[in-house]
Scaffold this active site. Sequence first.
Site, mmCIF file in Angstrom:
data_model
loop_
_atom_site.group_PDB
_atom_site.id
_atom_site.type_symbol
_atom_site.label_atom_id
_atom_site.label_comp_id
_atom_site.label_asym_id
_atom_site.label_seq_id
_atom_site.Cartn_x
_atom_site.Cartn_y
_atom_site.Cartn_z
ATOM 1 N N HIS A 1 0.813 -1.214 0.000
ATOM 2 C CA HIS A 1 0.000 0.000 0.000
ATOM 3 C C HIS A 1 0.848 1.267 0.000
ATOM 4 O O HIS A 1 0.361 2.334 -0.367
ATOM 5 C CB HIS A 1 -0.939 -0.006 1.207
ATOM 6 C CG HIS A 1 -1.998 -1.067 1.118
ATOM 7 N ND1 HIS A 1 -3.288 -0.801 0.724
ATOM 8 C CD2 HIS A 1 -1.946 -2.403 1.351
ATOM 9 C CE1 HIS A 1 -3.997 -1.921 0.731
ATOM 10 N NE2 HIS A 1 -3.193 -2.915 1.107
ATOM 11 N N ASP B 1 3.277 9.358 -1.182
ATOM 12 C CA ASP B 1 2.170 8.518 -0.755
ATOM 13 C C ASP B 1 1.948 7.410 -1.762
ATOM 14 O O ASP B 1 2.101 7.627 -2.967
ATOM 15 C CB ASP B 1 0.884 9.333 -0.608
ATOM 16 C CG ASP B 1 0.101 8.951 0.628
ATOM 17 O OD1 ASP B 1 0.250 7.812 1.098
ATOM 18 O OD2 ASP B 1 -0.673 9.793 1.131
#
Length: 458
Positions: free
Chosen positions: A158, A366
């Site tokens: 992730h 991110d």
Amino acid sequence: MGRLIAVSNRVATPTETKGSAGGLAVGIYSALKDMGGVWFGWSGDVVSETVANAGPTLKQEGTVTFATVGLTRRDYDQYYRGFSNATLWPVFHYRNDLAGYEREEYAGYRRVNAWLAHKLVKLIEPDDIVWVHDYHLIPFAESLRREGVTNRIGFFLHTPFPSPQVLLNIPPHQELIKSLCCYDLLGFQTDADRLAFHDYIERHAGGTVSAEGNVEAYGRRLRTGVYRIGVFPDEIAAEAERNESRQQVLELKHSLEGRKLIMSVDRLDYSKGLIERFRAFEQLLEHAPEWRGNVTFVQVAPPTRADVESYQQIRQKLEYEAGRINGRYSGLDYTPIRYLNQRFARSQLMSMCRESQVGFVTPLRDGMNLVAKEYIAAQNPDDPGVLVLSEFAGAAAELCAALIVNPHDIAGMSEALERALSMPLEERKQRHEVNMAVLRRNDLGVWRDTFLADLRAA
């Protein structure tokens, strides 16, 4: 067809999964409900050694078995607080300056992965497929293989995956990559992340990568792919609209007294670019004085990993910056920054986003950033807000109709805020329609189903 065994560091409770608006919890839970299976991982509790060794706690909810274990204080300190979050997290987010490395913590990380795998083995049936999530569990498949498990095992990261020159700062980098090669399928958020992994394989592991993304290294063959995690946009839109009349949302709207609203929602984390964001807002007030008293910036940043020193430092810096900027630009009836270091229900946050004219999402790095996608989904299509988005969020590759900024460029972010606040309705609607089409085309179900189909075929 066998069951799905989902493995994550933290297992959400049945109540948490039902109340979640999107993301990992909904993606795993919906897949488990459809296929039937087990969700295995840490309960979030730190327990005695006796309790930890007692075996998983099982809770049945329909076709889903929630199987959780507690961690001892030593395991928590070494595996979770130590190597996972003091070494892997900063390096994977390109913050080598904040990373530390202790051999004892790395040994604990591998020990806990082996221990967790041993706990899970008894729950796995021959036809099951195993889906492992995130950086806490890189050695998990290797540990399962040592226990004799031959089932298909997939891994989804992730977070970003760093370039080789960044990854080399972790002393046991080769052991970590070798562990990743024990999976049958590796999933990444973006093409850049997968390319970084391929680059390491070819330059540092003596392996090969095919044009289709198949890898041969360390005596293993595996498949790699890009799977962009999404949200269920229409569900979020309905929830945001349904909760517009909640008391706290109405209080926020009333307190603005007609001012425009810039909205940010983040975990309190140094990777999110919060200080740079505060300074960009300050520069907006400095260089565009007409916005003084006419725009409010609400930053929701609930605490996380409060026992890690770097997180304590970022909280102190943010409190200082908010106080400094408010001291400079506040009036008797106006506070420019409302910094909320607390948690809100997801449904409430989506309704607050719906009330805002600008979504300000500017992480320094991110993996994807689902807040950006949730912000788009929560908007009123007849009067949508504008998303200002960092180019270093994985979502920037999809949400091309957002205003894309470099989070290190304070002046550039300030200019983007001014443009967003002044954007005509027709342009805002066009941008919103483009982004919503992307969200619907690549929703959370597509991410889940595509990964699992590829894992079965691996």
